[in-house]
Enzyme design. Structure first.
Site, PDB file in Angstrom:
ATOM      1  N   TYR A  18       5.884  23.069   9.391  1.00 52.96           N
ATOM      2  CA  TYR A  18       4.714  22.414  10.020  1.00 52.96           C
ATOM      3  C   TYR A  18       5.362  22.285  11.709  1.00 52.96           C
ATOM      4  CZ  TYR A  18       1.605  19.075  11.723  1.00 52.96           C
ATOM      5  OH  TYR A  18       0.506  18.103  12.357  1.00 52.96           O
ATOM      6  N   ASP A  76      12.216  24.687  15.796  1.00 50.12           N
ATOM      7  CA  ASP A  76      11.545  23.380  16.009  1.00 50.12           C
ATOM      8  C   ASP A  76      12.276  22.059  15.467  1.00 50.12           C
ATOM      9  OD1 ASP A  76       9.787  21.338  15.642  1.00 50.12           O
ATOM     10  OD2 ASP A  76       8.326  22.177  14.660  1.00 50.12           O
ATOM     11  N   LYS A  84       9.778  12.887  17.732  1.00 46.49           N
ATOM     12  CA  LYS A  84      10.339  11.884  16.863  1.00 46.49           C
ATOM     13  C   LYS A  84      11.435  11.200  17.428  1.00 46.49           C
ATOM     14  CE  LYS A  84       8.029  13.793  12.931  1.00 46.49           C
ATOM     15  NZ  LYS A  84       7.497  15.279  12.742  1.00 46.49           N
TER      16      LYS A  84
HETATM   17  C1  LIG Z   1       6.595  15.882  13.161  1.00 43.89           C
HETATM   18  C2  LIG Z   1       6.551  17.364  13.293  1.00 43.89           C
HETATM   19  C3  LIG Z   1       5.772  18.099  14.498  1.00 43.89           C
HETATM   20  C4  LIG Z   1       4.556  17.289  15.201  1.00 43.89           C
HETATM   21  O1  LIG Z   1       5.074  16.595  15.929  1.00 43.89           O
HETATM   22  P1  LIG Z   1       3.805  15.411  16.348  1.00 43.89           P
HETATM   23  O2  LIG Z   1       4.502  14.407  17.236  1.00 43.89           O
HETATM   24  O3  LIG Z   1       3.327  14.901  15.021  1.00 43.89           O
HETATM   25  O4  LIG Z   1       2.919  15.911  17.021  1.00 43.89           O
HETATM   26  C5  LIG Z   1       5.993  19.335  14.678  1.00 43.89           C
HETATM   27  N1  LIG Z   1       7.342  20.006  13.955  1.00 43.89           N
HETATM   28  C6  LIG Z   1       7.996  19.309  12.918  1.00 43.89           C
HETATM   29  C7  LIG Z   1       9.139  19.857  12.636  1.00 43.89           C
HETATM   30  C8  LIG Z   1       7.610  17.831  12.631  1.00 43.89           C
HETATM   31  O5  LIG Z   1       8.332  17.227  11.828  1.00 43.89           O
END
Ligand SMILES: *Cc1c(COP(=O)(O)O)cnc(C)c1O
Length: 430
Positions: free
Chosen positions: A146, A241, A269
């Protein structure tokens, strides 16, 4: 001990009238586990205090950011102080340079960082930058990973997208989808094959270096290294990511723990200390392509917001000056893993526990969970019973098997023991 959530249910009922599905982000709903979501009134340290007056031990930490526990004093103080000086100017501030400097000093292979407001924005911008830099259109992503909810990523996406049955969301055009090429996680041959079929067309490979959005999945030996080599051989960029792993696994995130270099790194985060922040970073040569010095456009009215930067700076500063936090968290996670392992093994059911640093997940399946396909074999009825059983014991786990637990350092060993005993109780009653 049994908790009731009458007020939560009443609040949820009203919310559903005015907010789609009652929530502002789908993962907060309980669709995968059944029942109504629990409403929070406040949180401190490792504990959530619900609208019904219950205290819960929190294993989500706001889906990652609250690595030092809720309402961590230095972060709260920094935000309160900043608020009194005005909450947004739309003009440059010194603190933006301070946090950028700190991020660059903590993480390897990056010279510059651009702040945004979410992980989604960070990943979306990183891919645009990779496309602008390479002059190519296609990207490779992994099933079950994701990267936020932007169009290019909602192709077999993990997290809420899969929990709610829309890994390929309606609304994403066929034109967009055709540029996202999919590979199974931990399958280097598949990545190689895609590269060979799309010579000089791949702008980047984007990956969760440690996957956390199909539960926690660990990259097998040579997997990330192999992709690094393929990217180099084909002139493509490798995007890590690290929205989940950045500043959670180590000061330098997964780049540090795996020793694999990324070309562009995205954050979110933890970097915001609980305020809405994302960021993407790369070496100078790549970042030079961004506006206002380069042609790749990216902007944000509230990007680098002073409250958000104050929270993020206080958080990163604390982590950087107390690096033992990362070891302490990993030890706590290992302790929890062992405890839950013992509790579950005595029951004779099929399960797998995956763990990396302070990320962990339990899958009720007999097969090792190494990719999306194996994660999807988990028995959801058991997961539901496990989730609700622990909730009744005052323990809050992610309400989906496609999410990872995020430990926070405010958790005490007594909290962990309580969780382990509760697990024994819950499975003992099955
Ligand atoms: C949470 C998450 C996102 C998206 O971040 P948001 O602040 O919710 O838009 C993207 N990549 C990873 C790996 C994530 O865990």
């Amino acid at each position: 001990m049994s908790f009731t959530y009458q007020r939560s249910s009443a609040l949820f009922k009203e919310a559903q009238q005015y907010i789609p599905g009652g929530v502002n982000s789908p993962v907060r709903a309980f669709n995968a586990v059944g029942g109504d979501p629990v409403y929070v009134e406040k949180a401190k340290g490792a504990y959530l205090h619900t609208a019904d007056g219950n205290q819960l031990i929190d294993y989500i930490a706001s889906w990652g950011p609250m690595i030092l526990g809720h309402a961590f004093e230095p972060v709260v103080e920094a935000v309160v102080k900043a608020t009194k000086n005005g909450t947004s100017y739309g003009m440059p501030t010194e603190i933006e340079t301070q946090i950028a400097k700190l991020v660059v000093s903590m993480a390897p292979n990056i010279d510059q960082v651009r702040m945004v407001n979410s992980g989604t924005e960070a990943c979306m911008s990183a891919v645009r930058l990779a496309r602008g830099f390479t002059g190519r259109d296609k990207i490779i992503k992994f099933a079950g990973c994701y990267h936020g909810h932007s169009d290019s990523f909602l192709i077999q996406a993990g997290s809420g997208a899969v929990t709610f049955g829309s890994p390929n969301s309606p609304g994403v055009t066929a034109g967009t989808a055709k540029d996202t090429l999919l590979a199974p996680y931990n399958n280097l041959d598949a990545v190689k094959e895609i590269f060979e079929k799309n010579i000089e067309q791949i702008a980047c490979v984007i990956i969760e270096p440690i996957a956390g959005n199909m539960g926690c999945i660990i990259p097998q030996d040579g997997f990330l290294e192999g992709i690094r080599e393929l990217c180099d051989a084909h002139g493509s960029l490798f995007v890590f990511d690290e929205v989940m792993t950045g500043f959670r696994l180590a000061p330098g995130g997964a780049q540090e723990t795996t020793g694999v270099k990324a070309d562009i790194v995205t954050y979110g985060k933890v970097i915001g200390g609980g305020l809405p922040v994302g960021a993407f970073a790369a070496r100078q040569e790549i970042m030079n392509h961004l506006a206002p010095i380069g042609p790749v456009y990216q902007a944000g009215t509230l990007s680098g917001n002073p409250l958000a930067m104050s929270a993020g700076l206080a958080m990163l500063h604390h982590l950087n000056s107390n690096k033992e936090v990362f070891t302490s968290l990993a030890k706590k996670t290992e302790y929890l893993h062992k405890g839950i392992d013992e509790a579950l093994s005595s029951k004779g059911i099929d399960y797998q526990i995956n763990r990396y640093g302070s990320m962990m997940s339990v899958h009720f399946t007999d097969k090792p969970v190494v990719d999306f396909q194996s994660a999807a074999t988990g028995n959801n009825d058991w997961f539901k019973k496990y989730f609700h059983g622990l909730l009744e014991h005052g323990i809050y786990l992610p309400p989906s098997a496609f999410e990872s637990y995020f430990l926070n350092d405010a958790l005490s060993y007594a909290d962990l023991d309580k969780t382990i005993h509760a697990t024994s109780d819950v499975v003992g009653s099955w």
